[in-house]
Design a protein around this motif. Structure first.
Motif, PDB file in Angstrom:
ATOM      1  N   PRO A 170       0.818  -1.207   0.000  1.00  0.00           N
ATOM      2  CA  PRO A 170       0.000   0.000   0.000  1.00  0.00           C
ATOM      3  C   PRO A 170       0.856   1.264   0.000  1.00  0.00           C
ATOM      4  N   SER A 171       0.363   2.247  -0.662  1.00  0.00           N
ATOM      5  CA  SER A 171       1.056   3.521  -0.725  1.00  0.00           C
ATOM      6  C   SER A 171       0.037   4.633  -0.796  1.00  0.00           C
ATOM      7  N   LEU A 172       0.305   5.688  -0.096  1.00  0.00           N
ATOM      8  CA  LEU A 172      -0.550   6.860  -0.119  1.00  0.00           C
ATOM      9  C   LEU A 172       0.283   8.023  -0.633  1.00  0.00           C
ATOM     10  N   VAL A 173      -0.257   8.703  -1.635  1.00  0.00           N
ATOM     11  CA  VAL A 173       0.485   9.794  -2.256  1.00  0.00           C
ATOM     12  C   VAL A 173      -0.056  11.113  -1.733  1.00  0.00           C
ATOM     13  N   VAL A 174       0.837  11.937  -1.237  1.00  0.00           N
ATOM     14  CA  VAL A 174       0.436  13.209  -0.642  1.00  0.00           C
ATOM     15  C   VAL A 174       1.300  14.323  -1.179  1.00  0.00           C
ATOM     16  N   VAL A 175       0.824  15.533  -0.988  1.00  0.00           N
ATOM     17  CA  VAL A 175       1.585  16.719  -1.370  1.00  0.00           C
ATOM     18  C   VAL A 175       2.366  17.192  -0.154  1.00  0.00           C
ATOM     19  N   ASP A 176       3.618  17.524  -0.376  1.00  0.00           N
ATOM     20  CA  ASP A 176       4.469  18.032   0.704  1.00  0.00           C
ATOM     21  C   ASP A 176       5.226  19.241   0.164  1.00  0.00           C
ATOM     22  N   GLY A 177       4.606  20.386   0.321  1.00  0.00           N
ATOM     23  CA  GLY A 177       5.230  21.585  -0.230  1.00  0.00           C
ATOM     24  C   GLY A 177       5.201  21.527  -1.738  1.00  0.00           C
ATOM     25  N   ASP A 178       6.381  21.685  -2.330  1.00  0.00           N
ATOM     26  CA  ASP A 178       6.438  21.617  -3.780  1.00  0.00           C
ATOM     27  C   ASP A 178       6.857  20.237  -4.263  1.00  0.00           C
ATOM     28  N   GLU A 179       6.712  19.267  -3.373  1.00  0.00           N
ATOM     29  CA  GLU A 179       7.042  17.892  -3.738  1.00  0.00           C
ATOM     30  C   GLU A 179       5.826  17.002  -3.503  1.00  0.00           C
ATOM     31  N   VAL A 180       5.879  15.849  -4.098  1.00  0.00           N
ATOM     32  CA  VAL A 180       4.871  14.827  -3.842  1.00  0.00           C
ATOM     33  C   VAL A 180       5.586  13.620  -3.240  1.00  0.00           C
TER      34      VAL A 180
END
Lengths: 277, 194
Positions: A250-260
């Motif tokens: 499993p993986s959850l993709v999130v936004v972290d500032g100007d990165e993903v």
């Protein structure tokens, strides 16, 4: 080394490939003869062989404490997340999930049958059928409670995907993920939404492609699970882009500032990070 | 006697046999560490990456479907764990020098002269590897440390076969040049996309 003895200088891709193939011994007899007729190629072969020998012969010392510690940590993880091996026989495609469902329904049926037997016995004593659960009722109650329980544990990572991806081939096998693999696990109507492909992320490029696809607004791509509302691993729900898998997990993709960032939703360990596309 | 091959251990581990899982992980730890060490260039980072790799193996064990060999699958995990560790390192404040491990952090030959030679050789190799672009380093390590064939490496990296061959060729050429003392070789970048 002087420049005129540097075979790498001005070496074309073809020459490099030829030399590398020679080192690996994959050239035909004719190709080998051609290579041996080129001083540049053979000089490259010599350098590449030096590199290969250095790598192959340089041993990496194993610190037994680190090794034992790493294995202990992995075993602890295994014990904390026991797997039902029988239920996870890979039969291909959605049949993996069907097998899981059948196992759970059988378990529920067995429990319901037991309750029914007990209930009949009780009813005969108290002359009341109010406490006698019908098989089907127990079945549905059992299934509903199981779905609810599992849905709670599974919502953090896959609800958005699984609401459309119940029949995914690569549905993660963790207990939490089983929840959203149940029929209608995230859909009160009970209807099975159309399956969405679950991308398996392996590289930063995969991660960026995933984000681009989500940004393009592909159907069912918006994170609508509990994760979107409650946040996970310290990220607000609004930061959640969607769920995927990473190396099959499993993986959850999130936004972290100007990165993903791709995270393991169970351990919050970072799997991949890339600049947002 | 219970079968001791990978497939048997995997089945047993999936069924909850901790002893089998322990044996399986111990069998593959050294190769995992070797890849991690050569990709990250740091003993400590390699140990961290190796532990992450083992945990990822455990998490993914029941999804391993046997399409590739278990060893190839393990290398893929080790490679990704190593690259993850490199990314984490880039975001950490640099310690003094930010260089590969200092000499003497690995056991060496008994005699002093051999010891110094061994230290120099390892330092030189670490420095040469660190000078490679990540994509070249990983490909060369998988080929010349992991002994994977081109197809297996393509599967591990998720790139076409031609790309694998190109990266290995360039990586070896640059590494060889660096080890041979061509000081500007490590600054060379591909003249065409791998």
């Amino acid at each position: 080394m002087t420049d005129d003895l540097d075979p790498l200088r001005d070496a074309s891709d073809a020459v490099l490939l030829q030399a590398s193939a020679y080192v690996d011994g994959v050239l035909t007899a004719v190709e080998r003869a051609t290579a041996e007729g080129s001083p540049q190629v053979m000089a490259l072969v010599a350098q590449m062989t030096t590199a290969r020998t250095a790598l192959a012969s340089a041993s990496v010392a194993v610190d037994s404490r680190h090794r034992d510690g790493a294995i202990a940590a992995a075993l602890a993880l295994h014990r904390s997340h026991p797997v039902d091996a029988d239920a996870r026989m890979r039969t291909g495609g959605g049949r993996v999930l069907e097998l899981r469902r059948s196992r759970r329904w059988l378990g529920s049926l067995a429990a319901a049958a037991l309750v029914a037997v007990v209930g009949i016995g009780v009813a005969s004593l108290v002359a009341s059928d109010g406490d006698e659960p019908a098989t089907s009722d127990s079945f549905s109650i059992e299934a509903a409670s199981a779905s609810t329980q599992l849905a709670d544990t599974g919502a953090t990572s896959d609800g958005d995907q699984r609401s459309g991806g119940v029949d995914e081939i690569n549905a993660p096998a963790s207990i939490a993920d089983d929840a959203t693999a149940q029929p209608g696990g995230g859909d009160p109507s009970g209807a099975l939404p159309a399956a969405l492909p679950t991308p398996d992320l392996a590289t930063e490029s995969d991660l960026r492609d995933f984000v681009r696809a989500r940004a393009a607004g592909s159907p069912g791509s918006v994170a609508t699970s509990a994760a979107a509302d409650s946040g996970v691993c310290g990220y607000d729900g609004a930061d959640v882009i969607g769920s995927a898998t990473y190396l099959g997990g499993p993986s959850l993709v999130v936004v972290d500032g100007d990165e993903v960032v791709a995270l393991d939703p169970e351990t919050c360990v970072e799997q991949l990070r890339a600049h947002a596309p | 006697m219970a079968a001791d091959d990978d497939a048997s251990l995997i089945s047993a581990a999936r069924a909850g046999d901790t002893v089998a899982l322990d044996r399986l992980l111990r069998r593959h730890y050294d190769r995992v560490l070797a890849v991690c060490r050569r990709v990250t260039g740091h003993d400590a980072d390699a140990a961290d990456a190796a532990q992450e790799a083992l945990m990822a193996i455990v998490r993914g064990l029941d999804r391993f479907d046997g399409r590739s060999s278990f060893g190839t699958w393990v290398y893929r995990i080790a490679t990704n764990a190593s690259l993850d560790e490199l990314r984490r390192r880039r975001r950490r404040p640099l310690l003094a020098g930010g260089q590969p491990d200092a000499p003497g952090t690995e056991p060496v030959d008994a005699t002093a002269a051999n010891r110094l030679d061994a230290i120099d050789a390892r330092s030189e190799l670490d420095a040469a590897l660190a000078g490679l672009a990540e994509e070249f380093r990983v490909a060369v390590v998988l080929r010349d440390v992991g002994d994977l064939d081109y197809a297996e490496i393509a599967e591990v990296l998720g790139v076409p076969l031609g790309t694998v061959k190109s990266r290995i060729a360039r990586g070896r050429a640059l590494l060889g040049a660096a080890l041979s003392g061509n000081s500007d070789a490590s600054d060379q970048r591909p003249r065409s996309a791998p």
